[in-house]
Design an enzyme around this catalytic site. Structure first.
Site, PDB file in Angstrom:
ATOM      1  N   VAL A  33      40.336  77.272 -37.195  1.00 27.18           N
ATOM      2  CA  VAL A  33      40.861  76.592 -38.393  1.00 27.18           C
ATOM      3  C   VAL A  33      40.327  75.158 -38.461  1.00 27.18           C
ATOM      4  CG1 VAL A  33      43.025  75.717 -37.377  1.00 27.18           C
ATOM      5  CG2 VAL A  33      42.949  76.324 -39.797  1.00 27.18           C
ATOM      6  N   ASP A  34      40.047  74.570 -37.306  1.00 31.22           N
ATOM      7  CA  ASP A  34      39.468  73.218 -37.250  1.00 31.22           C
ATOM      8  C   ASP A  34      38.129  73.197 -37.998  1.00 31.22           C
ATOM      9  OD1 ASP A  34      38.820  70.953 -34.409  1.00 31.22           O
ATOM     10  OD2 ASP A  34      39.075  70.594 -36.551  1.00 31.22           O
ATOM     11  N   SER A 117      47.443  76.780 -31.559  1.00 28.36           N
ATOM     12  CA  SER A 117      47.135  77.212 -30.182  1.00 28.36           C
ATOM     13  C   SER A 117      47.000  78.716 -29.991  1.00 28.36           C
ATOM     14  CB  SER A 117      48.176  76.693 -29.176  1.00 28.36           C
ATOM     15  OG  SER A 117      47.949  75.329 -28.884  1.00 28.36           O
ATOM     16  N   VAL A 120      41.693  80.118 -30.169  1.00 28.87           N
ATOM     17  CA  VAL A 120      40.837  79.725 -29.023  1.00 28.87           C
ATOM     18  C   VAL A 120      41.678  79.314 -27.812  1.00 28.87           C
ATOM     19  CG1 VAL A 120      39.252  77.883 -28.254  1.00 28.87           C
ATOM     20  CG2 VAL A 120      38.879  79.033 -30.444  1.00 28.87           C
TER      21      VAL A 120
END
Ligand code: APR
Length: 178
Positions: A33-34, A117, A120
């Protein structure tokens, strides 16, 4: 109006006042999502993140949304799952609380979370959902802002786990009130 809800979608399309980014401590982008948020927000987001000097796990920092519909991105690095004995639950709860504290301080109407969290960083979804829902509902019980919080799951399977966890939590909280 329901203050909390669970939905399925791509958080980069959210029109909430703020979306939360499951970042890492450098705040300089990544995958998951980053990566999606940085791609959608454009290079200005990374330029702003470079000025922030990173962020500790469990803490949160506010950035602008730039090309996103959302006005803000609240950056928070979640804990990496190490089996559950290294304070992961407390750190994950702190992520949700820290983001909500920023939103409350700015009296934001709406905040959308991804499932921090659980990609990954390997946090098992059922345990993460329990921590997330407890942290969110406890905060909303004591604060007027944000007015609306959503958990935006990327898959129906993830949303199903959040909904099952929500039903369990809700049943328990009703039992406590009896
Ligand atoms: N919208 C909503 N949720 C999404 C999206 C999206 N566009 N893309 C991924 N997700 C979900 C994943 O399915 C997962 O449930 O976000 C959740 C978090 O997964 P990750 O993005 O992998 O984040 P996390 O597990 O916290 O790991 C963070 O990954 O991307 C790197 O830089 C990041 O190092 C950091 C680490």
């Amino acid at each position: 109006m329901q203050r909390f809800s669970i939905t399925v979608g791509d958080i980069t399309g959210s029109h909430a006042d703020a979306i939360v980014n499951a970042a890492n401590t450098t705040l300089l982008g990544g995958s998951g999502v980053d990566g999606a948020i940085h791609r959608a927000a454009g290079p200005e987001l990374l330029a702003q993140c470079r000025t922030l000097g990173g962020c500790q796990t469990g803490h949160a920092k506010l950035t602008d949304g730039f090309r996103l519909h959302a006005r803000y991105v609240i950056q928070t690095p979640g804990p990496i799952w190490q089996g559950g004995g290294k304070g992961e639950a407390e750190l994950l709860a702190s992520c949700y609380r820290s983001c909500l504290e920023i939103a409350c301080a700015r009296k934001l109407e709406s905040v959308d979370f991804p499932s921090i969290s659980t990609g990954v960083y390997g946090y098992p979804l059922p345990q993460a959902a329990t921590v997330a829902l407890r942290a969110i509902m406890t905060f909303l019980a004591d604060h007027d802002y944000p007015r609306r919080v959503r958990m935006v799951c990327h898959t129906e399977a993830a949303a199903r786990i959040y909904r099952q966890t929500w039903n369990l939590w809700y049943a328990e909280s009703k039992a406590d009130r009896l």
